[in-house]
Structures are given as structure tokens and as C-alpha cells.
Design a protein around this motif. Structure first.
Motif, PDB file in Angstrom:
ATOM      1  N   PHE A  92       0.806  -1.216   0.000  1.00  0.00           N
ATOM      2  CA  PHE A  92       0.000   0.000   0.000  1.00  0.00           C
ATOM      3  C   PHE A  92       0.842   1.270   0.000  1.00  0.00           C
ATOM      4  N   ASP A  93       2.051   1.204   0.588  1.00  0.00           N
ATOM      5  CA  ASP A  93       2.891   2.405   0.657  1.00  0.00           C
ATOM      6  C   ASP A  93       3.508   2.764  -0.688  1.00  0.00           C
ATOM      7  N   VAL A  94       3.457   1.849  -1.651  1.00  0.00           N
ATOM      8  CA  VAL A  94       4.037   2.108  -2.978  1.00  0.00           C
ATOM      9  C   VAL A  94       3.042   2.836  -3.875  1.00  0.00           C
ATOM     10  N   VAL A  95       1.748   2.599  -3.658  1.00  0.00           N
ATOM     11  CA  VAL A  95       0.728   3.150  -4.563  1.00  0.00           C
ATOM     12  C   VAL A  95       0.695   4.670  -4.528  1.00  0.00           C
ATOM     13  N   SER A  96       0.765   5.260  -3.326  1.00  0.00           N
ATOM     14  CA  SER A  96       0.625   6.710  -3.189  1.00  0.00           C
ATOM     15  C   SER A  96       1.681   7.508  -3.967  1.00  0.00           C
ATOM     16  N   LEU A 111     -12.449   8.294 -10.265  1.00  0.00           N
ATOM     17  CA  LEU A 111     -13.115   7.797  -9.056  1.00  0.00           C
ATOM     18  C   LEU A 111     -12.447   6.504  -8.591  1.00  0.00           C
ATOM     19  N   TYR A 112     -12.069   5.657  -9.558  1.00  0.00           N
ATOM     20  CA  TYR A 112     -11.485   4.361  -9.226  1.00  0.00           C
ATOM     21  C   TYR A 112     -10.118   4.520  -8.561  1.00  0.00           C
ATOM     22  N   THR A 113      -9.259   5.411  -9.094  1.00  0.00           N
ATOM     23  CA  THR A 113      -7.938   5.579  -8.476  1.00  0.00           C
ATOM     24  C   THR A 113      -8.051   6.245  -7.103  1.00  0.00           C
ATOM     25  N   TYR A 114      -8.992   7.184  -6.957  1.00  0.00           N
ATOM     26  CA  TYR A 114      -9.225   7.774  -5.634  1.00  0.00           C
ATOM     27  C   TYR A 114      -9.614   6.673  -4.631  1.00  0.00           C
ATOM     28  N   SER A 115     -10.487   5.768  -5.091  1.00  0.00           N
ATOM     29  CA  SER A 115     -10.933   4.673  -4.221  1.00  0.00           C
ATOM     30  C   SER A 115      -9.764   3.782  -3.816  1.00  0.00           C
ATOM     31  N   ILE A 116      -8.867   3.512  -4.770  1.00  0.00           N
ATOM     32  CA  ILE A 116      -7.698   2.667  -4.480  1.00  0.00           C
ATOM     33  C   ILE A 116      -6.810   3.350  -3.442  1.00  0.00           C
ATOM     34  N   LEU A 117      -6.560   4.644  -3.629  1.00  0.00           N
ATOM     35  CA  LEU A 117      -5.702   5.385  -2.693  1.00  0.00           C
ATOM     36  C   LEU A 117      -6.322   5.453  -1.297  1.00  0.00           C
ATOM     37  N   CYS A 120      -5.832   2.201   0.347  1.00  0.00           N
ATOM     38  CA  CYS A 120      -4.435   2.029   0.767  1.00  0.00           C
ATOM     39  C   CYS A 120      -4.162   2.771   2.078  1.00  0.00           C
ATOM     40  N   PHE A 121      -4.664   4.003   2.186  1.00  0.00           N
ATOM     41  CA  PHE A 121      -4.483   4.767   3.433  1.00  0.00           C
ATOM     42  C   PHE A 121      -5.175   4.069   4.602  1.00  0.00           C
ATOM     43  N   CYS A 122      -6.394   3.567   4.345  1.00  0.00           N
ATOM     44  CA  CYS A 122      -7.140   2.881   5.412  1.00  0.00           C
ATOM     45  C   CYS A 122      -6.427   1.617   5.848  1.00  0.00           C
ATOM     46  N   ARG A 123      -5.879   0.873   4.893  1.00  0.00           N
ATOM     47  CA  ARG A 123      -5.190  -0.370   5.232  1.00  0.00           C
ATOM     48  C   ARG A 123      -3.897  -0.111   5.998  1.00  0.00           C
ATOM     49  N   SER A 151     -14.276   0.735   2.385  1.00  0.00           N
ATOM     50  CA  SER A 151     -12.849   0.808   2.742  1.00  0.00           C
ATOM     51  C   SER A 151     -12.662   1.689   3.974  1.00  0.00           C
ATOM     52  N   LEU A 152     -13.365   2.810   3.974  1.00  0.00           N
ATOM     53  CA  LEU A 152     -13.285   3.745   5.103  1.00  0.00           C
ATOM     54  C   LEU A 152     -13.854   3.099   6.374  1.00  0.00           C
ATOM     55  N   LEU A 153     -14.954   2.386   6.205  1.00  0.00           N
ATOM     56  CA  LEU A 153     -15.586   1.686   7.330  1.00  0.00           C
ATOM     57  C   LEU A 153     -14.611   0.665   7.935  1.00  0.00           C
ATOM     58  N   ASN A 154     -13.954  -0.090   7.067  1.00  0.00           N
ATOM     59  CA  ASN A 154     -12.983  -1.088   7.507  1.00  0.00           C
ATOM     60  C   ASN A 154     -11.838  -0.423   8.273  1.00  0.00           C
ATOM     61  N   GLY A 155     -11.413   0.733   7.788  1.00  0.00           N
ATOM     62  CA  GLY A 155     -10.354   1.494   8.453  1.00  0.00           C
ATOM     63  C   GLY A 155     -10.771   1.944   9.848  1.00  0.00           C
ATOM     64  N   PHE A 156     -12.009   2.428   9.978  1.00  0.00           N
ATOM     65  CA  PHE A 156     -12.522   2.838  11.295  1.00  0.00           C
ATOM     66  C   PHE A 156     -12.563   1.652  12.266  1.00  0.00           C
ATOM     67  N   CYS A 157     -13.083   0.516  11.762  1.00  0.00           N
ATOM     68  CA  CYS A 157     -13.245  -0.670  12.619  1.00  0.00           C
ATOM     69  C   CYS A 157     -11.915  -1.189  13.138  1.00  0.00           C
ATOM     70  N   HIS A 158     -10.891  -1.149  12.301  1.00  0.00           N
ATOM     71  CA  HIS A 158      -9.582  -1.664  12.715  1.00  0.00           C
ATOM     72  C   HIS A 158      -8.707  -0.579  13.339  1.00  0.00           C
ATOM     73  N   GLY A 159      -9.216   0.649  13.377  1.00  0.00           N
ATOM     74  CA  GLY A 159      -8.444   1.743  13.958  1.00  0.00           C
ATOM     75  C   GLY A 159      -9.011   2.217  15.279  1.00  0.00           C
ATOM     76  N   ASN A 160      -9.738   1.313  15.963  1.00  0.00           N
ATOM     77  CA  ASN A 160     -10.328   1.636  17.282  1.00  0.00           C
ATOM     78  C   ASN A 160     -11.244   2.853  17.240  1.00  0.00           C
ATOM     79  N   ARG A 161     -11.949   3.012  16.111  1.00  0.00           N
ATOM     80  CA  ARG A 161     -12.894   4.128  15.978  1.00  0.00           C
ATOM     81  C   ARG A 161     -14.277   3.566  15.642  1.00  0.00           C
ATOM     82  N   ILE A 162     -14.752   2.698  16.512  1.00  0.00           N
ATOM     83  CA  ILE A 162     -15.993   1.977  16.233  1.00  0.00           C
ATOM     84  C   ILE A 162     -17.204   2.906  16.220  1.00  0.00           C
ATOM     85  N   SER A 163     -17.197   3.966  17.056  1.00  0.00           N
ATOM     86  CA  SER A 163     -18.336   4.903  17.054  1.00  0.00           C
ATOM     87  C   SER A 163     -18.396   5.639  15.715  1.00  0.00           C
TER      88      SER A 163
END
Length: 419
Positions: A92-96, A111-117, A120-123, A151-163
Motif C-alpha cells: 500500500f505504501d508504494v501506490v501513493s 473515481l477508481y484511483t481515488y478509491s484505491i488510494l 491504501c491509506f485505510c489499510r 474501505s473507510l468503514l474497515n479502516g474505522f473498525c480496525h483503527g479503534n474508531r468503532i463509534s
């Protein structure tokens, strides 16, 4: 925003810089050879997904170098395919930084490349950067799709931001998005991850009320979360709700609940559920039998467990090492060494390799009944079959020999093992 991304992506940039040096400067013979081998980026990026996934990171970055030197420049579609392939490698650090270089050449993100980026940030747990990029994307007139928001939801869940994760799903519904099963399953997993059990169960009920039918994976996630926390009564209630909704629980869900009941010593409930499972047409597998056999053995109900083994064989469900280990251990504890030995022989007959647990159970049984020559023979057999004895093996044997005043034999076993 650009400076922030650049700071975060230094690892990826250093990798790309090293690769550039390794390939040679533009115009040098190594670089020209490399470009020749990847002269047609269209051909490579038009491969079917399976073949594109075989692309190595070095090759992908080299291919990007070819693309930015091509004239006319490739369309955003080809860059999107390449970025997606690199993201699937989990780099993921290579894509940016590659995305930055592409933009500097005047190629705008889609839209697709924005989604990929954003993914990557969320992961990489860089949620603030993902949110900033989402804001920029929306200012440019792009509406995020369900994949981006997931992707954003997954990032919140794994980043201790469940609320924040729960709020995001509510906002998605408010904005007219219909959460898919990935959305719900991600949120449920996140809720269990943060011990919010009642909220997870309530979410499934809300889904049903709103006409969004949970799938088997959703129910499986909830059942697994409940059983891991010992909420077996709720897990049984969940099975009842599935039946009311006319959703057939599969063998995986049944196994999850059976295993949970076994761990919390509810043997009668386990037997009832196992029988119910068969009555409702779900065929038990080796894992279902193993859980029940182990549970019955723990309660000293070795005769019931033994009947289950016969039942397995009759139904052509092949028992494995776990099945035999549970039964051998149960027979040993009951002092039925002859039956335990017969089970061992049956394992060999079925070409199943006994493991250290098998041998330890038998050695322990022989030592308990002062059959030390048999214990010694079993130890030698164990070593001859390349099954490595452990501390339990040695301590059981030495203790057995010492109790019978055969200290020399005990020392010999220890030395034999050390040699």
C-alpha cells in the motif's frame, strides 16, 4: 495534502528510487532492455486478473516507469489497473507515490484511483489522510461509491474508531446508499472486536426489519462472536431466529455453536443441537463429530463417544487424528488400555500418523498401570516414526520408572532421547 501524502509515502519512494538505480538510468543499456521487455504495457495490463496477479512488485514499478515515458501517455484506465494490482500485493505504501508522479504528468485521478488510494491509506491505518482525500475527491465532483465507503468503514473498525464506523453507516443510509453484506459484516466484526455484543445482535435485527436480509456469512460472524465470548444462549437464540426467517444454517454455523457449547460444558445442549442438526438435513462433518466426541469424553461418557466413532465410519465420514486422540485418552483414563491399543492399531490401519498427543496418552496409561515395558516400547516406536517426544513424554516415563525403582531404565530413556 500533497506534502502530507509525500511524508507518509517515503518508504514507497525509497523503494522506487532503489529500483530505478537497479534498472539503470533512462537511456542506458539496462534500462532500454527493461523497456523492451515491457514495451507494450497495454498487453500486460489487459491480461485477465489471474495472470495480472502474477506480476511481481519490481516488474509493476518497472512497468510504471515504461508507462510514464510512453507517448502519448496512457489513459487513467491503465494506471488504475496497475495501482489495483500493486494494492492486491498489499504494498500500500508504494501506490501513493506512484499516484503523485502520475498527477505531476497531468493525468487526473478517476473515481477508481481515488478509491484505491483511500483503501491504501485505510489499510495502513492512516484514516486522517483517507478522509482528507475523500473530501478532495468530493470537492472535485466525484461521489464515493459503496466500495470506497466500505474501505473507510474497515479502516474505522480496525483503527479503534468503532463509534465513527457506526456513524458512517448511519450517514450512508441517510445519503441514500444501501449498505451491502460487506458493509454489515465489517461493522458486525468491528462491534465484536470492541466487545459490543448487544449492538452487533441488534444490528442484525435492524437489517431484517429494514428488508436487508443477512446472509450466512453475517450469521456465521455473529455466531462466532457470541460463542467466543461464552454467550451460547444467545447463539442458540440466533439459530432459532434463522429458522423463523427460513434461513438454513450450514454445517459451519452449527459447528461454531457446538464448539462453543462444548467449551462451556453444556453437554446435553450439545447432544440436542447435534441431533437437531441431522434432523433438519444438515450433514455433520468430521469437525462436528470431533467436538461432540471430545465433549462426551471430558464428561467420562466414553461409551457414547465410542458409538459416535462407529456412526462416523458407518456414514463414511473419515475420523482424523483428533477423533482418535480424544477416544484413546478417554479409554486410558477409564483404565481400558486394551481398547486404547485397538484404537491405535485402527489409526495405523487407516494410514493416520499418530502424533505426540496419541503417544503421550498411551505411555501415560501404561505407566499408570506399571506396564513399563509396554511404555518403553511405545516410546521407541514413537521415536522410530520420527514423532518428537516432548517434556510430558520424558517426565511421564521417568516418573513411571522411578516409582517402580527402575531408575537406571529411566536414565537410559533420558539419554536415549538426548542422543
Amino acid at each position: 495534502m500533497r506534502r502530507s501524502i509525500a511524508a507518509i509515502s517515503m518508504t514507497g519512494k525509497r523503494y522506487i528510487h532503489r529500483l530505478t538505480l537497479a534498472r539503470g538510468n533512462p537511456g542506458s543499456i539496462p534500462a532500454l532492455c527493461w523497456r523492451r521487455s515491457f514495451s507494450d504495457y497495454r498487453e500486460i495490463l489487459s491480461r485477465r486478473n489471474g495472470k495480472l496477479q502474477d506480476l511481481k512488485l519490481d516488474d509493476a514499478v518497472g512497468l510504471f516507469g515504461d508507462m510514464v515515458q510512453s507517448r502519448p501517455l496512457p489513459s487513467i484506465v491503465y494506471f488504475s489497473k496497475l495501482f489495483s494490482a500493486i494494492a492486491k500485493m498489499k504494498k500500500f505504501d508504494v501506490v501513493s507515490p506512484l499516484g503523485e508522479q502520475m498527477q505531476k504528468l497531468g493525468i487526473s485521478h478517476s473515481l477508481y484511483t481515488y478509491s484505491i488510494l483511500i483503501n491504501c491509506f485505510c489499510r495502513r491505518s492512516q484514516i486522517s489522510l483517507a478522509l482528507a482525500l475523500l473530501g478532495k475527491m468530493m470537492k472535485l465532483g466525484y461521489e464515493p461509491d459503496i466500495v470506497t465507503l466500505n474501505s473507510l468503514l474497515n479502516g474505522f473498525c480496525h483503527g479503534n474508531r468503532i463509534s465513527d464506523a457506526v456513524s458512517l453507516v448511519d450517514q450512508m443510509v441517510g445519503m441514500g446508499y444501501r449498505p451491502d453484506t460487506f458493509t454489515i459484516n465489517t461493522l458486525i466484526h468491528g462491534l465484536f472486536l470492541h466487545s459490543k455484543v448487544s449492538e452487533a445482535v441488534a444490528l442484525v435485527e435492524r437489517m431484517v426489519q429494514k428488508g436487508c436480509q443477512p446472509d450466512l456469512f453475517t450469521y456465521g460472524t455473529v455466531a462466532n462472536g457470541l460463542c467466543k465470548r461464552g454467550d451460547t444462549d444467545l447463539a442458540l437464540t440466533l439459530l432459532e431466529k434463522m429458522e423463523k426467517e427460513q434461513i438454513e444454517a450450514d454445517v459451519v454455523i452449527y459447528n461454531t455453536v457446538i464448539d462453543g457449547l462444548c467449551k462451556y460444558k453444556q453437554v446435553d445442549d450439545v447432544v440436542d443441537l447435534f441431533n437437531e442438526m441431522e434432523t433438519k438435513g444438515t450433514r455433520p462433518d468430521v469437525y462436528s463429530y470431533n467436538s461432540l466426541i471430545s465433549c462426551l469424553c471430558n464428561y467420562g461418557r466414553w461409551s457414547d463417544a465410542s458409538r459416535l466413532l462407529s456412526d462416523m465410519i458407518e456414514k463414511k465420514i473419515n475420523p482424523d487424528v483428533v477423533t482418535f486422540n480424544a477416544l484413546i485418552d478417554a479409554f486410558v483414563k477409564e483404565g481400558k488400555l486394551l481398547e486404547a491399543e485397538k484404537l491405535y492399531e485402527e489409526m495405523i490401519r487407516r494410514s493416520l500418523d499418530p502424533d505426540v498427543i496419541t503417544y503421550n496418552s498411551l505411555i501415560n496409561g501404561f505407566c499408570m498401570h506399571h506396564l513399563l515395558d509396554k511404555a518403553k516400547h511405545m516410546f521407541e516406536l514413537m521415536v522410530s516414526k520420527d514423532c518428537l517426544p516432548d517434556v510430558v513424554t520424558y517426565s511421564t516415563l521417568i516418573k513411571g520408572f522411578c516409582k517402580c525403582k527402575r531408575v537406571e531404565d529411566g536414565m537410559r530413556i533420558l539419554l536415549f532421547g538426548l542422543n
